[in-house]
Scaffold this motif. Structure first.
Motif, short mmCIF file in Angstrom:
data_model
loop_
_atom_site.label_atom_id
_atom_site.label_comp_id
_atom_site.label_asym_id
_atom_site.label_seq_id
_atom_site.Cartn_x
_atom_site.Cartn_y
_atom_site.Cartn_z
N LEU A 164 -1.21 0.93 16.54
CA LEU A 164 -2.62 0.53 16.51
C LEU A 164 -2.79 -0.97 16.34
N THR A 165 -1.73 -1.65 15.89
CA THR A 165 -1.82 -3.09 15.64
C THR A 165 -1.67 -3.85 16.96
N LEU A 166 -2.75 -4.49 17.37
CA LEU A 166 -2.73 -5.27 18.60
C LEU A 166 -2.35 -6.72 18.33
N GLN A 167 -2.65 -7.19 17.13
CA GLN A 167 -2.36 -8.58 16.76
C GLN A 167 -2.06 -8.61 15.27
N ALA A 168 -0.90 -9.15 14.90
CA ALA A 168 -0.50 -9.17 13.50
C ALA A 168 -1.15 -10.31 12.72
N LEU A 195 -0.07 -9.31 9.14
CA LEU A 195 0.35 -7.95 8.80
C LEU A 195 1.87 -7.91 8.71
N LEU A 196 2.36 -7.09 7.80
CA LEU A 196 3.80 -6.96 7.56
C LEU A 196 4.20 -5.49 7.60
N GLY A 197 5.50 -5.25 7.64
CA GLY A 197 6.07 -3.92 7.45
C GLY A 197 5.42 -2.84 8.29
N PRO A 198 5.11 -1.70 7.65
CA PRO A 198 4.56 -0.56 8.38
C PRO A 198 3.24 -0.86 9.10
N ALA A 199 2.42 -1.73 8.55
CA ALA A 199 1.14 -2.08 9.19
C ALA A 199 1.39 -2.86 10.48
N ALA A 240 0.83 -1.20 0.00
CA ALA A 240 0.00 0.00 0.00
C ALA A 240 0.87 1.25 0.00
N GLY A 241 0.27 2.33 -0.48
CA GLY A 241 0.94 3.62 -0.48
C GLY A 241 0.95 4.25 0.89
N ASP A 242 1.77 5.27 1.06
CA ASP A 242 1.89 5.92 2.36
C ASP A 242 0.59 6.58 2.81
N ARG A 279 1.71 -4.49 3.28
CA ARG A 279 0.65 -4.47 4.29
C ARG A 279 0.44 -5.85 4.90
N ASP A 280 0.31 -6.88 4.04
CA ASP A 280 0.06 -8.21 4.59
C ASP A 280 0.41 -9.31 3.60
#
Length: 189
Positions: free
Chosen positions: A172-176, A163-167, A105-107, A136-137
């Protein structure tokens, strides 16, 4: 054939290549959906376009590439997806399809969904986070389909994602990791 969500138009179909354009409603996100989103504000709803290319290089194999774009400019940015799938025929009525894919995904998209601005940080307590463009994933799926008769079909599907990278790095990410199970019936007209 694969069914695209939303309104879909097939632009090109050749022996092993298909190009389609679809429009989908994206309902955004409301901070009231979760206590963890308090102070983050709402993400506006939008309409997303998706231009997809599907190529079948050999029987039962499929490669896909697609790009999605926020048409209303509400902060949704763009996404890019690549995938591969293999279908196994069990008998004349049943088949199983295994698939895997990667989404980037883009920024602007990543900032909207996974970023935290200075104002959001002040309201929510999360640290400021400004993700750049990136992955993203990664996701995989297994789907069983049965043709009951010419009008009716049924399916069951299991999917998993990470989820990968910036995500994945977002506060906000509680669980990848995530997974889902779905089943349904379809009627042809």
């Amino acid at each position: 054939d694969d069914v695209e969500r939303g309104l879909d138009a097939e632009l090109l179909r050749r022996d092993r290549v298909r190009i389609n354009l679809s429009l989908r409603y994206d309902q955004g996100r409301r901070e009231s959906e979760s206590d963890q989103l308090t102070g983050m504000g709402n993400i506006k709803h939008t309409v997303r376009s998706r231009l997809g290319l599907r190529w079948e290089p050999a029987p039962f194999w499929s490669l896909s590439l697609a790009s999605g774009l926020d048409l209303l400019g509400t902060g949704g940015g763009y996404t890019v997806e690549a995938g591969v799938s293999r279908t196994f025929v069990i008998d004349a009525r049943q088949r199983v399809t295994l698939g895997a894919g990667l989404t980037g995904a883009g920024d602007r998209y990543l900032q909207t969904w996974y970023g935290v601005t200075a104002q959001q940080s002040a309201r929510s307590g999360y640290p400021v986070y400004t993700p750049g463009e990136g992955l993203r994933d990664v996701h995989s799926s297994a789907t069983w389909r049965i043709e009951v008769n010419p009008q009716w079909a049924g399916f069951a599907s299991l999917s998993a994602s990470r989820l990968l990278g910036p995500a994945a790095a977002s506060p906000l990410t509680l669980q990848a990791n995530g997974w889902s199970v779905s089943a349904g019936i379809a009627r042809r007209f």
